[in-house]
Design a protein around this motif. Structure first.
Motif, mmCIF file in Angstrom:
data_model
loop_
_atom_site.group_PDB
_atom_site.id
_atom_site.type_symbol
_atom_site.label_atom_id
_atom_site.label_comp_id
_atom_site.label_asym_id
_atom_site.label_seq_id
_atom_site.Cartn_x
_atom_site.Cartn_y
_atom_site.Cartn_z
ATOM 1 N N SER A 98 0.795 -1.143 0.140
ATOM 2 C CA SER A 98 -0.122 0.118 0.033
ATOM 3 C C SER A 98 0.833 1.151 0.186
ATOM 4 N N LEU A 99 1.832 1.187 0.718
ATOM 5 C CA LEU A 99 2.843 2.362 0.709
ATOM 6 C C LEU A 99 3.512 2.762 -0.783
ATOM 7 N N GLN A 100 3.613 1.529 -1.661
ATOM 8 C CA GLN A 100 4.132 1.535 -2.866
ATOM 9 C C GLN A 100 2.828 2.164 -3.734
ATOM 10 N N GLU A 101 1.675 1.760 -3.531
ATOM 11 C CA GLU A 101 0.675 1.993 -4.795
ATOM 12 C C GLU A 101 0.097 3.256 -4.324
ATOM 13 N N SER A 102 0.050 3.414 -3.085
ATOM 14 C CA SER A 102 -0.960 4.900 -2.791
ATOM 15 C C SER A 102 -0.317 5.976 -1.844
ATOM 16 N N HIS A 109 -11.002 7.832 -7.618
ATOM 17 C CA HIS A 109 -10.521 7.920 -9.331
ATOM 18 C C HIS A 109 -9.821 9.368 -9.603
ATOM 19 N N LEU A 110 -8.673 9.063 -10.195
ATOM 20 C CA LEU A 110 -7.698 10.626 -9.841
ATOM 21 C C LEU A 110 -7.740 10.990 -11.327
ATOM 22 N N GLY A 111 -8.901 10.895 -12.253
ATOM 23 C CA GLY A 111 -9.037 11.451 -13.511
ATOM 24 C C GLY A 111 -7.946 11.196 -14.496
ATOM 25 N N ASP A 112 -7.386 12.080 -15.091
ATOM 26 C CA ASP A 112 -6.262 11.878 -16.139
ATOM 27 C C ASP A 112 -5.059 11.211 -15.703
ATOM 28 N N ARG A 113 -4.741 11.271 -14.014
ATOM 29 C CA ARG A 113 -3.680 11.132 -13.641
ATOM 30 C C ARG A 113 -3.840 9.440 -13.131
ATOM 31 N N ASN A 114 -4.990 8.870 -13.451
ATOM 32 C CA ASN A 114 -5.498 7.524 -12.997
ATOM 33 C C ASN A 114 -4.844 6.572 -13.807
ATOM 34 N N ASP A 115 -4.270 5.521 -13.153
ATOM 35 C CA ASP A 115 -3.826 4.302 -13.905
ATOM 36 C C ASP A 115 -4.811 3.348 -14.114
ATOM 37 N N ALA A 164 6.439 -11.387 -3.313
ATOM 38 C CA ALA A 164 5.215 -11.789 -2.804
ATOM 39 C C ALA A 164 4.260 -11.035 -3.024
ATOM 40 N N ALA A 165 4.873 -9.556 -2.978
ATOM 41 C CA ALA A 165 3.632 -8.503 -3.372
ATOM 42 C C ALA A 165 3.585 -8.411 -4.910
ATOM 43 N N GLN A 166 4.293 -8.352 -5.713
ATOM 44 C CA GLN A 166 4.445 -8.510 -7.266
ATOM 45 C C GLN A 166 3.649 -9.825 -7.670
ATOM 46 N N THR A 167 3.580 -11.023 -7.083
ATOM 47 C CA THR A 167 2.809 -12.194 -7.544
ATOM 48 C C THR A 167 1.363 -11.692 -7.498
ATOM 49 N N ALA A 172 3.611 -2.877 -13.219
ATOM 50 C CA ALA A 172 4.704 -2.542 -14.051
ATOM 51 C C ALA A 172 5.964 -2.301 -13.332
ATOM 52 N N TYR A 173 6.307 -2.216 -11.940
ATOM 53 C CA TYR A 173 7.443 -1.854 -11.386
ATOM 54 C C TYR A 173 7.602 -2.893 -10.158
ATOM 55 N N PRO A 174 7.875 -4.035 -10.578
ATOM 56 C CA PRO A 174 7.848 -5.144 -9.781
ATOM 57 C C PRO A 174 8.748 -5.062 -8.461
ATOM 58 N N ASP A 175 10.001 -4.267 -8.693
ATOM 59 C CA ASP A 175 10.850 -4.086 -7.537
ATOM 60 C C ASP A 175 10.649 -2.945 -6.753
ATOM 61 N N ALA A 176 9.692 -1.996 -6.835
ATOM 62 C CA ALA A 176 9.338 -1.050 -6.191
ATOM 63 C C ALA A 176 8.661 -1.222 -4.896
ATOM 64 N N TYR A 177 8.382 -2.255 -4.621
ATOM 65 C CA TYR A 177 7.836 -2.765 -3.287
ATOM 66 C C TYR A 177 8.808 -2.715 -2.139
ATOM 67 N N ALA A 178 10.020 -3.355 -2.345
ATOM 68 C CA ALA A 178 11.146 -3.585 -1.555
ATOM 69 C C ALA A 178 11.534 -2.380 -0.813
#
Length: 194
Positions: A98-102, A109-115, A164-167, A172-178
């Motif tokens: 959650s720290l990584q994602e948000s 919904h973030l409008g144009d900035r939403n993924d 674990a988080a990436q699975t 698109a950024y699998p190593d960012a959780y670490a």
């Protein structure tokens, strides 16, 4: 005979006295509560941060200062982890995700900035089957949904956090959780027993 009787009475009295000295104080001590005793404070031990990071941190670590809303979301993630019957390590993985994602913010919904149509603490997508927008933006629901995915990962308990988080997340950024593992572990240690 008078002398024999007197010796017998004194012998019995001596035995009674001796027995009272040995048994009396012990029995009295066991029966009477200690007057000066202070109740022991019951304090739950904080989780050991080292055990929460079994593989050690991977790479440089990031840290943010949390506001009240983010702290409440940490507590909601921990409560949902306990509700799911999962260990503290699952809470560390959830909080780092959650720290990584948000940044632990329950994003709408973030409008144009939403993924795409990503929402909530874990940036889950209704179009990917995570739930309705209302469900995904409920911290308990979104955490339980994430944990359900985590439980389906064979061996998640023994994986590095980012794997674990990436699975579960398929980012698109699998190593960012670490980068959030250390802060997540400290948050779990701080809030687990609240």
């Amino acid at each position: 005979m008078n002398t024999i009787m007197r010796k017998s009475v004194l012998g019995i009295a001596g035995l009674a006295f001796t027995g009272g000295v040995f048994a009396g104080p012990v029995a009295a001590h066991a029966a009477a509560p200690a007057v000066d005793a202070k109740p022991a404070a019951v304090q739950a031990d904080k989780p050991d941060v080292g055990k929460l990071i079994p593989h050690g941190v991977q790479g440089a670590q990031s840290k943010i200062t949390l506001n009240d809303e983010q702290t409440a979301n940490v507590e909601a993630i921990i409560a949902a982890t306990k509700k799911a019957g999962l260990p503290q390590r699952a809470a560390v993985i959830s909080i780092a995700t959650s720290l990584q994602e948000s940044k632990l913010e329950n994003l709408g919904h973030l409008g144009d900035r939403n993924d795409h149509d990503s929402l909530g603490l874990f940036q889950q997508r209704p179009s990917s089957g995570w739930g309705t927008p209302e469900q995904i933006t409920d911290p308990e629901y979104s955490t339980l949904a994430f944990l359900k995915g985590l439980k389906q990962v064979d061996g998640w308990q023994d994986m590095p956090l980012t794997e674990a988080a990436q699975t579960v997340q398929v980012s698109a950024y699998p190593d960012a959780y670490a980068q959030w593992e250390q802060q997540a572990a400290h948050l779990v240690a701080q809030h687990w027993n609240n």
